[in-house]
Design a protein around this motif. Structure first.
Motif, short mmCIF file in Angstrom:
data_model
loop_
_atom_site.label_atom_id
_atom_site.label_comp_id
_atom_site.label_asym_id
_atom_site.label_seq_id
_atom_site.Cartn_x
_atom_site.Cartn_y
_atom_site.Cartn_z
N ILE A 174 50.18 32.08 15.12
CA ILE A 174 49.79 33.04 16.09
C ILE A 174 50.78 34.17 15.89
O ILE A 174 51.96 34.57 15.32
N VAL A 175 49.67 35.20 15.50
CA VAL A 175 49.81 36.89 15.09
C VAL A 175 50.23 37.74 17.08
O VAL A 175 49.34 37.91 17.38
N LEU A 176 51.72 37.60 17.25
CA LEU A 176 51.25 38.34 18.46
C LEU A 176 52.49 39.76 18.28
O LEU A 176 52.79 40.56 17.70
N ALA A 177 50.91 40.71 18.86
CA ALA A 177 51.21 42.33 19.11
C ALA A 177 51.77 42.43 20.26
O ALA A 177 51.09 42.21 21.37
N ILE A 178 53.28 42.90 20.82
CA ILE A 178 52.97 43.28 21.66
C ILE A 178 53.54 44.81 22.04
O ILE A 178 54.80 45.58 21.49
N PRO A 179 51.95 46.10 21.81
CA PRO A 179 52.26 47.79 21.95
C PRO A 179 53.21 47.86 23.12
O PRO A 179 53.88 47.14 24.62
N ASN A 180 53.80 48.98 23.32
CA ASN A 180 55.18 49.76 23.93
C ASN A 180 54.37 50.51 25.21
O ASN A 180 54.88 51.15 25.31
N THR A 181 54.12 49.12 26.00
CA THR A 181 53.17 49.90 27.26
C THR A 181 53.44 48.75 28.54
O THR A 181 53.63 47.94 27.87
N LYS A 182 53.08 49.08 28.86
CA LYS A 182 52.67 47.48 30.25
C LYS A 182 51.24 47.81 30.54
O LYS A 182 50.65 48.77 30.92
N GLY A 183 50.71 46.38 31.51
CA GLY A 183 49.99 45.76 31.93
C GLY A 183 49.97 46.36 33.44
O GLY A 183 51.35 46.23 33.66
N VAL A 184 49.09 45.69 33.93
CA VAL A 184 48.71 45.68 35.08
C VAL A 184 49.94 44.90 35.70
O VAL A 184 49.98 44.01 35.51
N HIS A 185 50.50 45.73 36.94
CA HIS A 185 51.03 44.50 37.67
C HIS A 185 51.54 45.33 39.11
O HIS A 185 50.63 46.42 39.45
N ASP A 186 51.95 44.42 39.79
CA ASP A 186 52.21 45.03 41.15
C ASP A 186 51.46 45.32 42.30
O ASP A 186 51.01 44.67 42.79
N ALA A 187 51.28 46.23 43.16
CA ALA A 187 50.55 46.32 43.77
C ALA A 187 48.81 47.08 43.10
O ALA A 187 47.97 46.50 43.60
N GLU A 188 49.29 47.42 42.30
CA GLU A 188 47.76 47.41 41.16
C GLU A 188 46.84 46.19 41.32
O GLU A 188 45.92 45.91 40.67
N GLU A 189 47.70 44.95 40.30
CA GLU A 189 47.87 43.97 39.84
C GLU A 189 46.54 43.65 41.41
O GLU A 189 45.46 42.49 41.39
N VAL A 190 47.37 43.51 42.54
CA VAL A 190 47.26 43.30 43.68
C VAL A 190 45.27 43.68 43.93
O VAL A 190 44.26 42.80 44.32
N ASP A 191 45.86 44.97 43.79
CA ASP A 191 44.20 45.66 44.10
C ASP A 191 43.35 45.14 43.42
O ASP A 191 42.40 45.09 43.92
N ILE A 192 43.15 45.01 41.91
CA ILE A 192 42.38 44.74 41.34
C ILE A 192 41.83 42.91 41.32
O ILE A 192 40.68 43.40 42.27
N PHE A 193 42.20 42.04 41.73
CA PHE A 193 42.39 40.78 42.44
C PHE A 193 40.53 41.55 43.67
O PHE A 193 39.93 40.48 44.19
N LYS A 194 41.40 42.32 44.70
CA LYS A 194 40.26 42.01 46.21
C LYS A 194 38.92 42.85 45.37
O LYS A 194 38.53 42.56 46.18
N LYS A 195 38.93 43.72 44.54
CA LYS A 195 38.57 44.61 43.83
C LYS A 195 37.08 43.79 43.26
O LYS A 195 35.98 44.12 43.68
N VAL A 196 37.76 43.08 42.24
CA VAL A 196 36.90 41.95 40.91
C VAL A 196 35.96 40.59 42.17
O VAL A 196 35.23 40.23 41.08
N CYS A 197 36.92 39.88 42.84
CA CYS A 197 36.71 39.03 42.83
C CYS A 197 35.90 38.60 44.34
O CYS A 197 35.76 39.72 45.75
N PRO A 198 35.28 38.38 44.64
CA PRO A 198 34.74 36.83 43.77
C PRO A 198 34.02 37.14 42.52
O PRO A 198 32.88 37.90 42.63
N ILE A 199 34.72 36.78 41.30
CA ILE A 199 33.45 36.69 40.26
C ILE A 199 32.30 35.78 40.09
O ILE A 199 32.59 34.01 41.22
N PRO A 200 31.51 36.12 39.65
CA PRO A 200 30.20 35.26 40.13
C PRO A 200 30.13 33.80 39.82
O PRO A 200 31.15 33.76 38.48
#
Length: 321
Positions: A174-200
């Motif tokens: 397994i080649v594992l690339a860990i870029p020097n940046t952060k993914g979505v988390h905390d309030a932004e993560e909660v917001d994305i779940f609210k925005k895109v769900c329910p998935i078709p």
């Protein structure tokens, strides 16, 4: 003195963020040999965390959730995991400390009981199962009437979902690339779940079909090509498609390069930015590792590792710091 070495994990996809037939979440993931989190811990009068880590706050909180009244613990972070990159560091940090408290004070709790006590596994049970047993894991999510919302683990108070299937992962690289940046988390993560769900529902059915009739048979038959095709398919559908769309261009470029140049399958873990590629031989893995490292050096920065699956859970043992 107790030492705990807990694994990181890849979260390949969530399964059902539609909930029309009564369940929500569910997912598939792979436990990794490296990188890993390592702590040592000993009885103390108060709660103390030694080591420069963004996970220290989570560790203190986990310790306080489990410590008997009037007791303390001294935690030394010997090896850290990057936070908010898609490797499940929050769950591993909380469970590592919980396991240390459990051992030192003889609480006799199971891993799932520890997870409930420290509030992990409310959306994905992959990290909890990785800590407990390792390997490839398929979890069955939660009853939607119990959970009542589409939300990430950090905002859910549900216990981890049931493990439907667990198997040792083949000896693939397994080649594992860990870029020097952060993914979505905390309030932004909660917001994305609210925005895109329910998935078709059609997309959920498509993911379920790929898991049941392509990924799981490929795993059992050790068919790397078919397993990789399933991984690639995940990136184009369901909640994973929405996670992929949030990635910076350099992450998308790394994933595409892996897919086109030797990886049977490549994808984004969880909300990213970690990208993984699954390859057959160490030679192919080293070649890809070198090229992706060059790409990261010219863009976001970061580190590219060559690793394998870990087919056991966290290592917990006595010893000196």
């Amino acid at each position: 003195m107790i030492n705990v070495v807990s694994p990181s994990r890849l979260h390949l996809t969530l399964i059902d963020l539609n909930a029309e037939i009564g369940r929500v979440d569910g997912g598939v993931g792979i436990t990794l040999e490296s990188p890993s989190l390592e702590i040592s811990a000993a009885e103390a009068d108060a709660v103390e965390v030694v080591g420069d880590s963004l996970l220290a706050g989570r560790m203190r909180k986990a310790a306080k959730a489990l410590l008997p009244a009037g007791k303390g613990i001294r935690i030394h972070i010997k090896r850290d995991l990057p936070d908010h990159v898609g490797l499940g560091s929050g769950t591993q940090a909380a469970l590592s400390v919980a396991a240390a408290v459990n051992e030192i004070y003889g609480l006799g709790k199971s891993v799932r009981e520890l997870a409930v006590a420290v509030g992990r596994g409310g959306t994905s049970g992959i990290g909890v199962a990785a800590f407990e047993k390792g390997g490839f894991i398929l979890d069955g999510g939660h009853r939607f009437r119990d959970k009542g919302a589409f939300s990430p683990s950090a905002a859910s108070h549900m216990p981890p979902g049931p493990v439907l299937f667990r198997k040792d992962f083949p000896d693939w690289n397994i080649v594992l690339a860990i870029p020097n940046t952060k993914g979505v988390h905390d309030a932004e993560e909660v917001d994305i779940f609210k925005k895109v769900c329910p998935i078709p529902l059609k997309e959920v059915q498509e993911i379920s079909h790929v898991i049941l009739m392509q990924m799981l048979p490929a795993l059992i038959e050790e068919d790397l090509e078919s397993f990789g095709r399933a991984v690639n398919h995940f990136q184009t559908v369901g909640f994973k498609k929405r996670e992929v769309e949030l990635q910076p261009q350099a992450v998308l470029d790394a994933m595409k390069y892996m897919q086109d140049n030797g990886a049977s399958g490549s994808g984004v873990s969880s909300f990213g930015p970690v990208v993984y590629g699954i390859v057959g031989s160490p030679e192919e893995g080293k070649k890809l590792q070198k090229e992706i490292q060059r790409m990261l050096n010219e863009s976001l920065g970061g580190e590219v590792l060559l690793t394998k699956a870990k087919n056991r859970g966290a290592d917990i043992f006595g010893g000196s710091a």
